[in-house]
Design a protein around this motif. Structure first.
Motif, PDB file in Angstrom:
ATOM      1  N   HIS A 143      -5.220 132.799  32.094  1.00 53.42           N
ATOM      2  CA  HIS A 143      -5.962 134.056  32.059  1.00 53.42           C
ATOM      3  C   HIS A 143      -7.430 133.833  31.683  1.00 53.42           C
ATOM      4  O   HIS A 143      -8.279 134.665  31.986  1.00 53.42           O
ATOM      5  CB  HIS A 143      -5.316 135.019  31.065  1.00 53.42           C
ATOM      6  N   ASP A 144      -7.707 132.755  30.979  1.00 48.40           N
ATOM      7  CA  ASP A 144      -9.082 132.439  30.621  1.00 48.40           C
ATOM      8  C   ASP A 144      -9.254 130.926  30.570  1.00 48.40           C
ATOM      9  O   ASP A 144      -8.278 130.169  30.558  1.00 48.40           O
ATOM     10  CB  ASP A 144      -9.485 133.079  29.288  1.00 48.40           C
ATOM     11  N   ASN A 145     -10.491 130.503  30.596  1.00 53.46           N
ATOM     12  CA  ASN A 145     -10.814 129.072  30.551  1.00 53.46           C
ATOM     13  C   ASN A 145     -10.065 128.296  31.639  1.00 53.46           C
ATOM     14  O   ASN A 145      -9.637 127.162  31.430  1.00 53.46           O
ATOM     15  CB  ASN A 145     -10.492 128.501  29.170  1.00 53.46           C
ATOM     16  N   GLN A 146      -9.926 128.908  32.818  1.00 48.74           N
ATOM     17  CA  GLN A 146      -9.067 128.324  33.852  1.00 48.74           C
ATOM     18  C   GLN A 146      -9.623 127.028  34.436  1.00 48.74           C
ATOM     19  O   GLN A 146      -8.859 126.080  34.651  1.00 48.74           O
ATOM     20  CB  GLN A 146      -8.836 129.326  34.983  1.00 48.74           C
ATOM     21  N   ALA A 147     -10.910 126.976  34.699  1.00 46.73           N
ATOM     22  CA  ALA A 147     -11.460 125.832  35.437  1.00 46.73           C
ATOM     23  C   ALA A 147     -11.134 124.494  34.776  1.00 46.73           C
ATOM     24  O   ALA A 147     -10.588 123.601  35.437  1.00 46.73           O
ATOM     25  CB  ALA A 147     -12.965 125.997  35.622  1.00 46.73           C
ATOM     26  N   PRO A 148     -11.433 124.281  33.494  1.00 45.95           N
ATOM     27  CA  PRO A 148     -11.097 122.981  32.905  1.00 45.95           C
ATOM     28  C   PRO A 148      -9.596 122.769  32.744  1.00 45.95           C
ATOM     29  O   PRO A 148      -9.107 121.646  32.899  1.00 45.95           O
ATOM     30  CB  PRO A 148     -11.804 123.015  31.546  1.00 45.95           C
TER      31      PRO A 148
ATOM     32  N   ARG B  78      -7.358 119.712  34.565  1.00 44.42           N
ATOM     33  CA  ARG B  78      -6.509 118.778  33.815  1.00 44.42           C
ATOM     34  C   ARG B  78      -5.079 118.783  34.358  1.00 44.42           C
ATOM     35  O   ARG B  78      -4.494 117.726  34.605  1.00 44.42           O
ATOM     36  CB  ARG B  78      -6.498 119.163  32.341  1.00 44.42           C
ATOM     37  N   LEU B  79      -4.529 119.978  34.580  1.00 42.13           N
ATOM     38  CA  LEU B  79      -3.134 120.079  35.016  1.00 42.13           C
ATOM     39  C   LEU B  79      -2.936 119.507  36.418  1.00 42.13           C
ATOM     40  O   LEU B  79      -1.970 118.767  36.671  1.00 42.13           O
ATOM     41  CB  LEU B  79      -2.694 121.540  34.970  1.00 42.13           C
ATOM     42  N   LEU B  80      -3.829 119.845  37.342  1.00 40.42           N
ATOM     43  CA  LEU B  80      -3.655 119.360  38.715  1.00 40.42           C
ATOM     44  C   LEU B  80      -3.948 117.870  38.834  1.00 40.42           C
ATOM     45  O   LEU B  80      -3.376 117.195  39.702  1.00 40.42           O
ATOM     46  CB  LEU B  80      -4.534 120.168  39.673  1.00 40.42           C
ATOM     47  N   THR B  81      -4.799 117.334  37.962  1.00 40.50           N
ATOM     48  CA  THR B  81      -4.981 115.878  37.934  1.00 40.50           C
ATOM     49  C   THR B  81      -3.685 115.194  37.527  1.00 40.50           C
ATOM     50  O   THR B  81      -3.258 114.212  38.151  1.00 40.50           O
ATOM     51  CB  THR B  81      -6.116 115.492  36.966  1.00 40.50           C
ATOM     52  N   GLN B  82      -3.039 115.728  36.493  1.00 38.74           N
ATOM     53  CA  GLN B  82      -1.749 115.165  36.073  1.00 38.74           C
ATOM     54  C   GLN B  82      -0.712 115.286  37.188  1.00 38.74           C
ATOM     55  O   GLN B  82       0.048 114.347  37.442  1.00 38.74           O
ATOM     56  CB  GLN B  82      -1.246 115.903  34.823  1.00 38.74           C
ATOM     57  N   LEU B  83      -0.681 116.445  37.837  1.00 40.67           N
ATOM     58  CA  LEU B  83       0.291 116.665  38.908  1.00 40.67           C
ATOM     59  C   LEU B  83       0.073 115.693  40.050  1.00 40.67           C
ATOM     60  O   LEU B  83       1.016 115.027  40.507  1.00 40.67           O
ATOM     61  CB  LEU B  83       0.188 118.110  39.407  1.00 40.67           C
ATOM     62  N   GLY B  84      -1.167 115.614  40.544  1.00 42.89           N
ATOM     63  CA  GLY B  84      -1.448 114.737  41.684  1.00 42.89           C
ATOM     64  C   GLY B  84      -1.157 113.284  41.392  1.00 42.89           C
ATOM     65  O   GLY B  84      -0.510 112.589  42.193  1.00 42.89           O
ATOM     66  N   GLN B  85      -1.606 112.798  40.233  1.00 46.03           N
ATOM     67  CA  GLN B  85      -1.349 111.403  39.874  1.00 46.03           C
ATOM     68  C   GLN B  85       0.136 111.159  39.667  1.00 46.03           C
ATOM     69  O   GLN B  85       0.672 110.123  40.070  1.00 46.03           O
ATOM     70  CB  GLN B  85      -2.139 111.032  38.620  1.00 46.03           C
TER      71      GLN B  85
END
Length: 478
Positions: free
Chosen positions: A341-346, A350-357
């Motif tokens: 809901h807030d502070n989404q960009a960082p 972080r989450l999608l970097t973990q997911l992709g790797q």
């Protein structure tokens, strides 16, 4: 498959729930093993092939709009306009990761979030696919029907609890009444394909509705491996006498029905723990390679990827499949923190970097184990999120885009129709909340068919499956 009558279902559900609660209170192992496997094993021999499904649940509701982005001029302009007020959410097009579909969608081009380099690599190698605008549905629905409330809809749209249940349960109605997940229902049907069906359903993330069946039970593990019973694995309160006393209590002959059932679960749980501890491969040199650290965009420091470590645990168990006596397995892994809901960009970086790797690491590990075509990994989530920004975040949505990886996937393509982007479009219920055009049943049913279920079994597991046409399967699996 014989379905239990209401009395049998109630008794079984009571015993399952009560056993979970009691084991938690006694610090007992959460390993819950199937009690009816002997009869199932007698029905069918163990097949020589192996297949596994790995559900990666993105807990909190992943922002599909910012995961797979349409980059043709009209779409990207609408996307950036909608998110221009949210810092970091209106990406520069040059930062995005382009993907080229094998089956183009007319006039459309696409890219992935800048953090999903691992997924882009898999997509370009033909080992990943995108499922567009997927979500909970009871039947196909139009915007006019939603606005008129003229057709049945899943209960409590935009609610974390209810929509998580709707995604994981055997029907999209989900909600508090849901007690059977489609992973567990599949496990019930294929239990006889495993010599030891106790190791069919395994979670690295606690007890999951997704893995709850009528006869199948789920095992709970951590990155450290199987979870022992506290007080048996080491002296209780520092005293061996205390451990001996606890062991006597747990193994004593009981007359009470509840106590007897609890004793069966405890004894089989400890046996499962011992078997798994000696069967799963080790982590690190000589076993399953440790996943690399990732560069955390919020700290700019190398950090352990806990999601990838969970996927390593799955790989270690799969590596011990022969000793476990399994030909079919279903795993459940979560990556949490997507309620942005807030502070989404960082946070999303972080989450999608973990997911992709993590997905790329796991795919490489399966290839090393010689199982590159036999294990399929797929994402799921509570719901998508709004297109419009809420200050520096987004709100709860409905449909979203998902990722499937593995050698059996007809990769390098998108399945389902990507929606028109912008306000007041045909699939927009307001603020860019997408009405799904591909149902969870179609998505899951396609995976179930690859896993080994027959057409009739798919319809048993997914009662609404036939609502989506004469051939609801996606062309996803080869």
């Amino acid at each position: 498959m014989k379905r239990l009558n209401k009395h049998e279902q109630s008794r079984r559900q009571f015993l399952r729930t009560a056993s979970m609660a009691s084991m938690a209170g006694m610090c007992a192992s959460p390993f819950l093993v199937e009690l009816n496997s002997l009869a199932a094993m007698a029905q069918q021999g163990t097949p020589t092939d192996y297949k596994a499904l790995v559900c990666v649940f993105l807990s909190g509701g992943n922002d599909g709009h910012g995961t797979v982005i349409a980059t043709d001029t009209p779409s990207f302009s609408a996307f950036t306009t909608a998110r221009s007020g949210a810092p970091g959410l209106a990406y520069n097009q040059t930062d995005l990761l382009p993907i080229v579909l094998k089956t183009p969608q007319t006039g459309r081009t696409f890219a992935l979030n800048p953090a999903l380099i691992g997924v882009q690599n898999l997509f370009n190698a033909g080992r990943a696919a995108i499922i567009a605008n997927t979500g909970t549905l009871i039947a196909p629905v139009t915007k006019a029907q939603v606005q008129a409330n003229s057709v049945p809809l899943p209960a409590s749209l935009y609610s974390h609890f209810d929509q998580t249940a709707a995604w994981q349960a055997i029907t999209a109605n989900g909600g508090s009444a849901a007690h059977e997940g489609w992973g567990g229902a599949m496990a019930d049907l294929i239990a006889s394909m495993n010599a030891n069906s106790a190791f069919t359903c395994i979670s690295t993330s606690g007890i999951a509705l997704f893995l709850s069946g009528q006869t199948s039970y789920q095992l709970n593990v951590t990155s450290a491996g199987p979870i022992p019973i506290s007080g048996l694995s080491q002296p209780l309160f520092g005293s061996q006498a205390g451990t001996n006393a606890l062991s006597s209590i747990l193994t004593a002959e009981e007359n009470n029905l509840f106590a007897k059932e609890y004793e069966v679960v405890i004894n089989r749980s400890t046996a499962a723990q011992a078997t798994l501890a000696t069967s799963m491969l080790t982590a690190g040199p000589g076993g399953v390679a440790n996943p690399p650290q990732f560069l955390d965009p919020m700290t700019n420091k190398l950090t352990n990827n806990n999601f990838a470590i969970s996927m390593q645990t799955v790989a270690r168990i799969i590596g011990g499949r022969a000793d476990l006596g399994v030909s079919r397995q279903i795993f459940y892994v979560t990556l949490g923190g997507f309620d942005t809901h807030d502070n989404q960009a960082p946070q999303i970086a972080r989450l999608l970097t973990q997911l992709g790797q993590g997905l790329e690491y796991f795919d490489a590990t399966m290839t090393t184990l010689g199982l590159n075509n036999q294990v399929t990994t797929f994402t799921a989530s509570d719901f998508g999120r709004t297109l419009t920004a809420n200050s520096d975040g987004t709100d709860h949505g409905w449909g979203s885009h998902h990722i499937v990886t593995g050698g059996a996937v007809a990769g390098g393509d998108m399945y389902g129709q990507y929606p028109v982007i912008g306000s007041n479009q045909a699939n927009d219920t307001g603020a860019g909340r997408l009405i799904p055009t591909t149902s969870v049943e179609q998505y899951a049913g396609t995976l179930a068919r690859w896993f080994g279920l027959s057409d009739s079994q798919v319809k048993t597991v997914f009662p609404n499956f036939a609502n989506f046409g004469s051939n609801p399967y996606l062309g996803l699996m080869g």
